[in-house]
Scaffold this motif. Sequence first.
Motif, PDB file in Angstrom:
ATOM      1  N   VAL A 138      17.457   6.312 -17.808  1.00  0.00           N
ATOM      2  CA  VAL A 138      16.821   7.180 -16.811  1.00  0.00           C
ATOM      3  C   VAL A 138      16.836   6.516 -15.438  1.00  0.00           C
ATOM      4  N   SER A 139      17.197   7.273 -14.420  1.00  0.00           N
ATOM      5  CA  SER A 139      17.164   6.815 -13.032  1.00  0.00           C
ATOM      6  C   SER A 139      16.475   7.872 -12.176  1.00  0.00           C
ATOM      7  N   MET A 140      15.590   7.418 -11.278  1.00  0.00           N
ATOM      8  CA  MET A 140      14.884   8.316 -10.352  1.00  0.00           C
ATOM      9  C   MET A 140      14.603   7.562  -9.061  1.00  0.00           C
ATOM     10  N   HIS A 141      14.481   8.300  -7.982  1.00  0.00           N
ATOM     11  CA  HIS A 141      14.035   7.723  -6.709  1.00  0.00           C
ATOM     12  C   HIS A 141      12.915   8.613  -6.188  1.00  0.00           C
ATOM     13  N   ILE A 142      11.685   8.146  -6.373  1.00  0.00           N
ATOM     14  CA  ILE A 142      10.499   8.913  -5.983  1.00  0.00           C
ATOM     15  C   ILE A 142      10.037   8.375  -4.630  1.00  0.00           C
ATOM     16  N   LYS A 143      10.176   9.174  -3.614  1.00  0.00           N
ATOM     17  CA  LYS A 143       9.856   8.724  -2.268  1.00  0.00           C
ATOM     18  C   LYS A 143       8.353   8.694  -2.037  1.00  0.00           C
ATOM     19  N   PRO A 198      10.536  -2.137 -19.805  1.00  0.00           N
ATOM     20  CA  PRO A 198      11.759  -1.536 -20.354  1.00  0.00           C
ATOM     21  C   PRO A 198      12.640  -2.581 -21.031  1.00  0.00           C
ATOM     22  N   ASP A 199      13.457  -2.129 -21.993  1.00  0.00           N
ATOM     23  CA  ASP A 199      14.411  -3.024 -22.645  1.00  0.00           C
ATOM     24  C   ASP A 199      15.520  -3.413 -21.675  1.00  0.00           C
ATOM     25  N   SER A 200      15.878  -2.482 -20.823  1.00  0.00           N
ATOM     26  CA  SER A 200      16.903  -2.753 -19.805  1.00  0.00           C
ATOM     27  C   SER A 200      16.635  -1.848 -18.620  1.00  0.00           C
ATOM     28  N   GLY A 201      17.268  -2.197 -17.490  1.00  0.00           N
ATOM     29  CA  GLY A 201      17.041  -1.436 -16.278  1.00  0.00           C
ATOM     30  C   GLY A 201      15.910  -2.041 -15.449  1.00  0.00           C
ATOM     31  N   THR A 202      15.645  -1.429 -14.304  1.00  0.00           N
ATOM     32  CA  THR A 202      14.675  -1.984 -13.350  1.00  0.00           C
ATOM     33  C   THR A 202      13.792  -0.870 -12.801  1.00  0.00           C
ATOM     34  N   THR A 225       0.819  -1.204   0.000  1.00  0.00           N
ATOM     35  CA  THR A 225       0.000   0.000   0.000  1.00  0.00           C
ATOM     36  C   THR A 225       0.854   1.256   0.000  1.00  0.00           C
ATOM     37  N   GLN A 226       2.101   1.150   0.475  1.00  0.00           N
ATOM     38  CA  GLN A 226       3.026   2.274   0.478  1.00  0.00           C
ATOM     39  C   GLN A 226       4.392   1.777   0.025  1.00  0.00           C
ATOM     40  N   GLY A 227       5.236   2.722  -0.356  1.00  0.00           N
ATOM     41  CA  GLY A 227       6.577   2.344  -0.770  1.00  0.00           C
ATOM     42  C   GLY A 227       7.139   3.308  -1.781  1.00  0.00           C
ATOM     43  N   ASP A 228       8.465   3.430  -1.806  1.00  0.00           N
ATOM     44  CA  ASP A 228       9.123   4.293  -2.785  1.00  0.00           C
ATOM     45  C   ASP A 228       9.052   3.670  -4.175  1.00  0.00           C
ATOM     46  N   LEU A 229       9.083   4.527  -5.183  1.00  0.00           N
ATOM     47  CA  LEU A 229       9.112   4.093  -6.574  1.00  0.00           C
ATOM     48  C   LEU A 229      10.508   4.410  -7.098  1.00  0.00           C
ATOM     49  N   VAL A 230      11.258   3.358  -7.459  1.00  0.00           N
ATOM     50  CA  VAL A 230      12.661   3.519  -7.832  1.00  0.00           C
ATOM     51  C   VAL A 230      12.850   3.091  -9.284  1.00  0.00           C
ATOM     52  N   ILE A 231      13.433   3.966 -10.088  1.00  0.00           N
ATOM     53  CA  ILE A 231      13.720   3.691 -11.504  1.00  0.00           C
ATOM     54  C   ILE A 231      15.231   3.684 -11.657  1.00  0.00           C
ATOM     55  N   GLU A 232      15.773   2.571 -12.133  1.00  0.00           N
ATOM     56  CA  GLU A 232      17.229   2.412 -12.213  1.00  0.00           C
ATOM     57  C   GLU A 232      17.678   2.145 -13.643  1.00  0.00           C
ATOM     58  N   ASP A 233      18.357   3.116 -14.237  1.00  0.00           N
ATOM     59  CA  ASP A 233      19.010   2.975 -15.540  1.00  0.00           C
ATOM     60  C   ASP A 233      18.084   2.335 -16.583  1.00  0.00           C
ATOM     61  N   VAL A 234      16.891   2.879 -16.706  1.00  0.00           N
ATOM     62  CA  VAL A 234      15.874   2.314 -17.598  1.00  0.00           C
ATOM     63  C   VAL A 234      16.049   2.846 -19.019  1.00  0.00           C
TER      64      VAL A 234
END
Length: 594
Positions: free
Chosen positions: A369-374, A402-406, A345-354
């Motif tokens: 693209v990399s982001m850390h959305i708290k 995505p083709d690559s990244g997480t 129900t809660q949690g950060d959204l993390v985009i790593e080298d997508v």
Amino acid sequence: MSKLKKTRTLSNILFALRWQFRLTPGYVILRFAQSIFGNVVTLFEHTFLLAYIISCVEGGKTLIDVLYFLIPVAIAVAIKLISGPLVEAYLTPKANSKFYMDTRMTLYKKAAELEIAKYDDTAFYNDFVWAMHRAPEQIFNATNTFIQLVSMFVTALIAGTYIVATDATALIVVAGMMVSTLLLQHSITKRNMKREEELMPISRKRDYTNRVFYLANFVKDIKTGAIADKLKKDFTESSEQMERVAVRHGRMITLLAVLRDGISALAFDGAYLIYLFYQALVKGKYGLGSLLAVYNAANRLSGNIRRVIMMLPRFEEQGLYIEKLRTFLETENTMPDSGTLPVPTQGDLVIEDVTFTYPGNDKPTINGVSMHIKQGEKIALVGFNGAGKSTLIKLILRLYDPDSGTIRLGDNAIGEYPIGDYRQHFGALFQSFEIIAASIGQNLTMNDTPLDKKKADEVIKKAAFWDKLNSLPDGYDTPLTKEFDDNGVNLSGGEAQKIALARVLYADAGVIVLDEPSSALDPIAEYQLNKTVTELAEDKTVIIISHRLSTTRFVDKIYMLEDGRVIEQGNHDSLLAQDGKYAEMFRLQAEKYR
């Protein structure tokens, strides 16, 4: 335009038969029985009964002898006459209603399950649109064609058996007629298919012009611009092109049809009839009744065979269309949906080298693209058109992988959650949204569940639609659009966007995504929207895509994208201080407001 694939014709027809039998088994059985019974009765009525009566007169038989045959046939004819209208006027509409409803529900369910990448495949999308529009009709037509074919086969079998027992010479004539008809009809079918293939792209262009003139979305442009003359010209040119194609192929189709029907007429009304008269008058083989019975039976056999030959191309055509339906139904999503973990129900959204590239493109739309959305953070994605903002949102929503990244939500990659459950964690308002032809309340709930009025009041106020709602006498029961109700309300672009925003807020999702939320709003409504965003519950994450940078002043963090990369990040003040691309974009917009 790609040509229709000629595959699985018989299999497709049987598929259609099984489909309709599964949905309306009683009706299919009844139609088989009615069709066979009706054709057999017609054969006895018009062939054997009349011949029998004449033979009785010639042989000096009594009325009782005539009635032995006449009464059963008369009863059968009466049953045929009563059952026909009963089936057509009562049972067929009832069965059709159930069949069309169940078929479309199957198609709707499949369409809802399809991944968005399928809509990028033009060939598949064309088949998909066709399946949604034409599938019920083609399945129903294919089943009826099959029933007619079986019925004619049974009638031909009875007539053929009689001919073999009486004079097999007719079979030679029938065989010759069958070969010539089959060859000529095959040529006609090929010519018809070629004509349809040439007409289809022209027809699509003409149909588009027709749609533009009657769809409300285009009315203002047509009224205020000069495009109507161009559209009329396009319509005229398309119609003239279609006429030329039809005429060019029509000449040959007409010639082939005349040959097909002429050979049949010469064979039966010429050669075979002369042969029968010779047998009757010279050799004394037949009386008038027997002559009539043999000729009518042979003619009935010939007619049924010709109709079967004429129907076979229809089978092929219907099979080709049903192939599209089966292709649609058999299409599997390529995006794996094997996740089993419960969505947090809660949690950060993390985009790593997508990185992500659309199929058919050489250049990636999202590139590293990399982001850390708290959790609870309000962020904005900004940049010029084509920067990759909306594509990044589609990746976050897992409309594409995505083709690559997480991409992770909480402690796990988003692929570890069931897709449906994961997407329920998001409430998304895209720039292109639709107002449903239903009540305001149903446009908020987006289902048939009862409206939570207290919750609805809250989100309607946040979306700045409260005053408008109170001006409507039916409140939440007010129908939107005039599609089905003349008393329906057509909202302005800004009002519709407020309803769409309220819909997202009503869903009470953990992450709210707003793609260009202020594009149709006036400045006051835009300010109210910004204020609404900042006042959302503390634990909600908000992601905004915006071209108007006045919106970004209210968020915690801004990501500036260019060519699929994050080139700047920070809050509004820090990015202005950097005096980079964001500051340049802001100054350009501020200058317009001055």
